[in-house]
Design a protein around this motif. Structure first.
Motif, short mmCIF file in Angstrom:
data_model
loop_
_atom_site.label_atom_id
_atom_site.label_comp_id
_atom_site.label_asym_id
_atom_site.label_seq_id
_atom_site.Cartn_x
_atom_site.Cartn_y
_atom_site.Cartn_z
N GLU A 150 0.83 -1.20 0.00
CA GLU A 150 0.00 0.00 0.00
C GLU A 150 0.87 1.25 0.00
O GLU A 150 0.53 2.24 -0.66
CB GLU A 150 -0.94 0.01 1.21
N ARG A 154 0.92 4.54 -2.53
CA ARG A 154 0.70 5.92 -2.06
C ARG A 154 1.92 6.80 -2.22
O ARG A 154 1.78 8.02 -2.36
CB ARG A 154 0.28 5.91 -0.58
N THR A 244 0.73 11.79 2.91
CA THR A 244 -0.37 11.16 2.17
C THR A 244 -1.21 10.26 3.06
O THR A 244 -2.26 9.79 2.63
CB THR A 244 0.19 10.31 1.01
N GLN A 245 -0.78 10.01 4.30
CA GLN A 245 -1.49 9.12 5.21
C GLN A 245 -2.50 9.93 6.04
O GLN A 245 -2.36 10.07 7.25
CB GLN A 245 -0.50 8.41 6.14
#
Length: 285
Positions: A150, A154, A244-245
């Motif tokens: 993941e 991302r 981005t999290q």
């Protein structure tokens, strides 16, 4: 409902056998399953499972034989008669559903189905367990691999070999640990803790399967890590994360983590956080 479909009798769905045997046939399904898988899915002890299988074999509905890959593993499959019976049970189940939905208006049907889906979702979330796991186990390895995959989606050009490490030998007591969240025997989330200085722990490998996000599992993992950190003598916790999290940032801020200056040289991190836990009671709160 239990009265209507015959759960409390030996005539489930009007097919002349109890619910336990019928459920076992459903779990075996058209593809078959190992006895070990059936025990785990239904939480049955070996003796009770054997009695159910003997009864179904006597009815010529199932057969079992050693796995071609491992003679110690017994594979259970439905016979042709068993497959026909499974089709009959499915048809009878559809009939029962139709009698329940038939009297309702289209709006009422939609409300009922939506409510049932919500109840099923919440019950599944409630059965997720969180336990300390061996970071080198197949379940842990698969979970961390999903986490890395993941991050690759991302973060462009993400390379897990760059930046701070979190190897398996760093995630075992007394220097660290790995938690796995499991549902029906399958890992659906993970979170790790490693010591980076005396009294200071770092949170790593925080991940939850996409299908279960929004169910509070990440929060439960984080709360459990905090409690373990206190018990392991790490009252200060730190972590880094990428910009981005967004979900992770919201969770950490909500749990009282404050943003600090960079404490490592992680090339993929945009934010660094710290939280002073203090006591076990504070961590659980």
């Amino acid at each position: 409902m239990t009265r209507r479909i015959g759960v409390l009798t030996d005539d489930y769905l009007g097919r002349g056998r109890p619910w336990g045997e019928s459920r076992l046939m459903f779990e075996i399904g058209r593809d078959g399953a190992s006895a070990r898988e059936l025990r785990e899915r239904l939480a049955l002890d070996s003796g009770y499972l054997s009695r159910l299988l003997r009864s179904l074999e006597a009815q010529k509905l199932v057969t079992s034989r050693p796995s071609p890959h491992d003679a110690r593993v017994r594979m259970v499959t439905l016979t042709r008669k068993g497959l026909r019976e499974l089709d009959a049970m499915d048809g009878r189940s559809d009939d029962v559903a139709a009698t329940l939905l038939g009297p309702l208006t289209p709006t009422q049907r939609q409300r009922l189905v939506a409510a049932m889906a919500e109840v099923e979702w919440l019950l599944r979330v409630g059965t997720v367990t969180i336990d300390v796991a061996d970071p080198a186990s197949p379940a842990a390895t698969a979970c961390i691999a999903a986490y890395v995959q993941e991050l690759r989606l991302r973060i462009p050009a993400f390379d897990p070999g760059r930046g701070p490490t979190a190897s398996a030998d760093e995630l075992v007591p007394p220097n660290g640990l790995l938690l796995l969240a499991s549902l029906d025997g399958a890992a659906v989330g993970c979170a790790a803790l490693k010591s980076i200085a005396p009294g200071v722990g770092e949170i790593k490998r925080m991940w939850v399967a996409p299908a279960l996000r929004g169910a509070g599992i990440a929060r439960r993992l984080l709360v459990a890590l905090e409690a373990h950190a206190v018990g392991m003598g790490m009252p200060v916790l730190r972590l880094d994360t990428a910009g981005t999290q967004a979900e992770a940032l919201a969770l950490y801020r909500h749990r009282g983590y404050r943003e600090i200056a960079a404490y490592n040289d992680n090339p993929y991190a945009d934010h660094w956080f710290e939280k002073r836990i203090g006591t076990a009671s504070e961590a659980s709160a």
